[in-house]
Scaffold this motif. Structure first.
Motif, short mmCIF file in Angstrom:
data_model
loop_
_atom_site.label_atom_id
_atom_site.label_comp_id
_atom_site.label_asym_id
_atom_site.label_seq_id
_atom_site.Cartn_x
_atom_site.Cartn_y
_atom_site.Cartn_z
N ASP A 191 0.82 -1.21 0.00
CA ASP A 191 0.00 0.00 0.00
C ASP A 191 0.86 1.26 0.00
O ASP A 191 0.60 2.20 -0.75
N THR A 192 1.89 1.27 0.83
CA THR A 192 2.78 2.43 0.90
C THR A 192 3.49 2.64 -0.43
O THR A 192 3.58 3.77 -0.93
N ILE A 193 3.96 1.57 -1.03
CA ILE A 193 4.65 1.67 -2.32
C ILE A 193 3.69 2.17 -3.40
O ILE A 193 4.05 3.04 -4.20
N ALA A 194 2.47 1.67 -3.40
CA ALA A 194 1.49 2.11 -4.39
C ALA A 194 1.19 3.60 -4.23
O ALA A 194 1.12 4.34 -5.23
N ARG A 195 1.01 4.05 -2.99
CA ARG A 195 0.75 5.47 -2.75
C ARG A 195 1.94 6.32 -3.18
O ARG A 195 1.77 7.38 -3.79
N LEU A 196 3.13 5.86 -2.88
CA LEU A 196 4.34 6.57 -3.27
C LEU A 196 4.46 6.66 -4.80
O LEU A 196 4.77 7.71 -5.35
N ASP A 197 4.19 5.54 -5.47
CA ASP A 197 4.24 5.52 -6.94
C ASP A 197 3.20 6.43 -7.56
O ASP A 197 3.47 7.11 -8.56
#
Length: 88
Positions: A22-28
């Motif tokens: 989730d954090t990676i998706a938000r960052l991307d």
């Protein structure tokens, strides 16, 4: 915990961290919307939060050190007082 030294690179050393999907998706998504890199936002976030964590940690560590010192001094005073009263 620090790892082995890397060769010097003009833009800095590489550091890795595990993150949730989730954090990676938000960052991307943020990076895609703004045209900036994932690394840019990670650096910004770390540079913003690091002083806060340092202040909290060092403040806590110093309070503990001061409390330990006061406790040791108090113990020493009590022991001296007991010895003095026994020697009378």
């Amino acid at each position: 915990m620090p790892t082995t030294r890397q060769a010097h690179h003009p833009s800095g050393r590489v550091v890795s961290a595990r993150m949730t999907e989730d954090t990676i998706a938000r960052l991307d998504m943020l990076a895609a919307r703004t045209g900036r890199s994932r690394g840019r936002y990670l650096r910004d976030a770390i540079e913003e939060m690091l002083p806060i964590y340092e202040k909290a940690y060092w403040g806590h560590a110093m309070k503990k050190k001061e409390a330990d010192f006061v406790t040791a001094e108090f113990r020493e005073i009590i022991l001296r007082t007991i010895e003095e009263s026994e020697n009378k």
